[in-house]
Design a protein around this motif. Structure first.
Motif, short mmCIF file in Angstrom:
data_model
loop_
_atom_site.label_atom_id
_atom_site.label_comp_id
_atom_site.label_asym_id
_atom_site.label_seq_id
_atom_site.Cartn_x
_atom_site.Cartn_y
_atom_site.Cartn_z
N MET A 25 0.84 -1.19 0.00
CA MET A 25 0.00 0.00 0.00
C MET A 25 0.88 1.24 0.00
SD MET A 25 -2.95 1.18 2.71
CE MET A 25 -3.97 -0.23 2.29
N LEU A 26 0.48 2.25 -0.75
CA LEU A 26 1.26 3.48 -0.89
C LEU A 26 0.43 4.67 -0.44
CD1 LEU A 26 3.81 4.93 -1.87
CD2 LEU A 26 2.74 5.07 -4.14
N VAL A 27 0.97 5.43 0.51
CA VAL A 27 0.35 6.66 1.00
C VAL A 27 1.23 7.82 0.55
CG1 VAL A 27 -0.42 7.96 3.01
CG2 VAL A 27 -0.63 5.47 2.98
N VAL A 28 0.64 8.79 -0.14
CA VAL A 28 1.39 9.88 -0.74
C VAL A 28 1.04 11.19 -0.04
CG1 VAL A 28 1.72 11.26 -2.84
CG2 VAL A 28 1.61 8.76 -2.98
N ALA A 29 2.08 11.94 0.30
CA ALA A 29 1.91 13.31 0.79
C ALA A 29 2.31 14.26 -0.33
CB ALA A 29 2.75 13.56 2.03
N ALA A 30 1.33 14.94 -0.93
CA ALA A 30 1.59 15.87 -2.03
C ALA A 30 1.87 17.24 -1.43
CB ALA A 30 0.40 15.92 -2.98
N LEU A 31 3.12 17.68 -1.53
CA LEU A 31 3.56 18.93 -0.92
C LEU A 31 3.70 20.02 -1.97
CD1 LEU A 31 6.33 17.46 1.41
CD2 LEU A 31 3.88 17.70 1.87
N ARG A 32 3.54 21.24 -1.51
CA ARG A 32 3.64 22.40 -2.40
C ARG A 32 4.81 23.27 -1.96
NH1 ARG A 32 2.80 24.54 -7.29
NH2 ARG A 32 2.51 26.78 -7.22
N TRP A 33 5.78 23.49 -2.86
CA TRP A 33 6.92 24.34 -2.56
C TRP A 33 6.60 25.76 -3.00
CZ3 TRP A 33 10.57 27.22 -5.36
CH2 TRP A 33 11.71 27.59 -4.64
N SER A 34 6.54 26.69 -2.05
CA SER A 34 6.20 28.08 -2.36
C SER A 34 6.83 28.98 -1.32
CB SER A 34 4.68 28.28 -2.40
OG SER A 34 4.11 27.96 -1.14
N ASP A 35 6.92 30.25 -1.66
CA ASP A 35 7.49 31.24 -0.74
C ASP A 35 6.44 31.61 0.30
OD1 ASP A 35 8.84 33.23 0.54
OD2 ASP A 35 9.39 34.34 -1.25
N GLN A 36 6.76 31.38 1.56
CA GLN A 36 5.82 31.67 2.64
C GLN A 36 5.84 33.14 3.06
OE1 GLN A 36 3.85 28.98 3.48
NE2 GLN A 36 5.03 28.16 1.76
N ARG A 37 6.81 33.92 2.56
CA ARG A 37 6.91 35.33 2.93
C ARG A 37 7.12 36.18 1.69
NH1 ARG A 37 10.91 35.04 8.26
NH2 ARG A 37 9.60 33.62 9.50
N ALA A 38 6.35 35.92 0.66
CA ALA A 38 6.49 36.68 -0.58
C ALA A 38 6.11 38.14 -0.34
CB ALA A 38 5.62 36.07 -1.67
N ALA A 39 6.81 39.04 -1.03
CA ALA A 39 6.57 40.48 -0.92
C ALA A 39 6.04 41.00 -2.24
CB ALA A 39 7.85 41.22 -0.54
N VAL A 40 5.13 41.98 -2.17
CA VAL A 40 4.53 42.57 -3.36
C VAL A 40 4.90 44.04 -3.41
CG1 VAL A 40 2.38 43.04 -4.58
CG2 VAL A 40 2.61 40.96 -3.22
N ASP A 41 5.44 44.46 -4.56
CA ASP A 41 5.78 45.86 -4.75
C ASP A 41 4.51 46.69 -4.80
OD1 ASP A 41 6.41 48.41 -6.24
OD2 ASP A 41 8.42 47.54 -6.16
N PRO A 42 4.32 47.69 -3.94
CA PRO A 42 3.06 48.45 -3.93
C PRO A 42 2.84 49.30 -5.17
CG PRO A 42 4.67 49.44 -2.43
CD PRO A 42 5.26 48.15 -2.91
N LEU A 43 3.90 49.60 -5.93
CA LEU A 43 3.76 50.44 -7.11
C LEU A 43 3.55 49.62 -8.38
CD1 LEU A 43 6.49 53.15 -6.41
CD2 LEU A 43 4.03 53.29 -6.02
N THR A 44 4.35 48.59 -8.57
CA THR A 44 4.29 47.80 -9.81
C THR A 44 3.46 46.53 -9.67
OG1 THR A 44 6.31 46.58 -9.29
CG2 THR A 44 6.55 48.69 -10.43
N GLY A 45 3.22 46.07 -8.45
CA GLY A 45 2.49 44.82 -8.26
C GLY A 45 3.34 43.59 -8.48
N SER A 87 4.07 24.86 3.53
CA SER A 87 3.21 25.66 4.40
C SER A 87 2.78 24.82 5.60
CB SER A 87 1.99 26.15 3.63
OG SER A 87 1.20 25.04 3.21
N ALA A 88 2.08 25.45 6.53
CA ALA A 88 1.57 24.73 7.70
C ALA A 88 0.60 23.64 7.28
CB ALA A 88 0.91 25.71 8.66
N ALA A 89 -0.22 23.90 6.25
CA ALA A 89 -1.16 22.89 5.78
C ALA A 89 -0.43 21.70 5.16
CB ALA A 89 -2.13 23.50 4.77
N ASP A 90 0.66 21.96 4.43
CA ASP A 90 1.43 20.87 3.83
C ASP A 90 2.14 20.04 4.89
OD1 ASP A 90 0.78 21.35 1.15
OD2 ASP A 90 2.26 22.94 1.00
N ARG A 91 2.65 20.69 5.93
CA ARG A 91 3.29 19.94 7.02
C ARG A 91 2.26 19.08 7.76
NH1 ARG A 91 6.08 24.89 7.57
NH2 ARG A 91 4.72 25.53 9.28
N ALA A 92 1.05 19.62 7.91
CA ALA A 92 -0.02 18.81 8.52
C ALA A 92 -0.38 17.63 7.62
CB ALA A 92 -1.25 19.68 8.78
N ALA A 93 -0.37 17.85 6.30
CA ALA A 93 -0.66 16.75 5.37
C ALA A 93 0.40 15.66 5.48
CB ALA A 93 -0.74 17.28 3.94
#
Length: 275
Positions: free
Chosen positions: A1-21, A33-39
């Motif tokens: 039997m195989l149990v898979v944890a599908a994780l998402r690699w993303s920046d947890q502290r991404a910044a957005v430029d207020p002028l250019t977006g 993320s916290a949800a992926d670690r819980a998964a």
């Protein structure tokens, strides 16, 4: 039997430029993320309950290897990285699900995902995974356990309510980071995982869609017959329906629910909406 944890690699502290977006990301603040670690923690518990193998998989660049090494140190038996760029805004989750399944060595019995990713937040990838696997899906879970050959879960509902579920395999589950913390990795496993080689699968590229110019929705016009009448006044009367005989409005004050239902059914029958 195989149990898979599908994780998402993303920046947890991404910044957005207020002028250019422009969104600025940094590999040093990227990871699960916290949800992926819980998964991952739920996947490890389910694998222990069933005596199964636990595999952690992600779609991302080489910088995501550190996240998979953390999964190895926490107890995952195997890890796989599907080589690919981060998902674009136009990607709806279907291509990510396709790449995740393409990187697996065999068909999984249980797939556990986070309820949504930090960078997109749509939460649609688990549903696409279930569709491709032909598996039942349980989304938005705050509790998940395995017992008696089945999975038991609690789902959060609106209004502070809860729904208890029991379902079989194969299954795709998405979990919230509610009261579940990934176990602490022992020091020997952490040291061994630092030098572990991460298998890489190249299964294609993420598809993207071009939305084009954004326009306001406009329904198609309906073709209506021209009004009858030689004079403008007659045509206006025909358009407004002022001379058409119609049923005057009726105020109904039923005393019981049965009388109200009877009045409603009679109205539907008179106008041909009910047999």
């Amino acid at each position: 039997m195989l149990v898979v944890a599908a994780l998402r690699w993303s920046d947890q502290r991404a910044a957005v430029d207020p002028l250019t977006g422009e969104v600025r990301t940094d590999v040093h603040t990227s990871g699960a993320s916290a949800a992926d670690r819980a998964a991952l923690e739920h996947a490890l518990r389910i694998a222990e309950a069933f005596g199964a193998r636990c595999l952690a998989v992600t779609v991302g660049p080489a910088e995501a290897d550190d996240m998979l090494r953390d999964a190895l140190s926490s107890g995952a038996h195997e890890v796989v990285r599907v080589d690919g760029p981060p998902a674009t805004v136009a990607e709806d989750g279907s291509a990510t699900a396709r790449l995740l399944l393409a990187g697996l060595p065999e068909r999984p019995d249980v797939v556990v995902c986070g309820d949504h990713s930090a960078d997109r937040g749509t939460g649609s990838t688990p549903a696409f995974l279930a569709q491709r696997l032909g598996a039942c899906q349980a989304l938005g879970l705050i509790e998940l356990s395995a017992a008696d050959g089945a999975l038991h879960a609690v789902r959060r509902l609106d209004g502070g309510r809860r729904e208890r579920l029991r379902f079989g395999l194969p299954a795709v589950c998405s979990v919230e980071p509610a009261g579940v913390v990934l176990r602490r990795a022992p020091l020997p496993a952490t040291i061994a995982a630092r030098t572990a080689e991460i298998p890489v699968v190249r299964a294609g590229v993420l598809e993207s869609l071009s939305a084009g110019a954004v326009k306001a929705y406009r329904p198609r016009p309906r073709a209506l017959p021209a009004p009858v009448g030689a004079e403008p006044h007659q045509r206006v009367l025909a358009l407004t329906g002022a001379l058409v005989e119609r049923t005057p409005p009726k105020v109904v004050r039923p005393e019981t629910a049965e009388e109200a239902a009877r009045e409603l059914l009679d109205y539907l029958r008179r106008h041909g909406y009910a047999p």
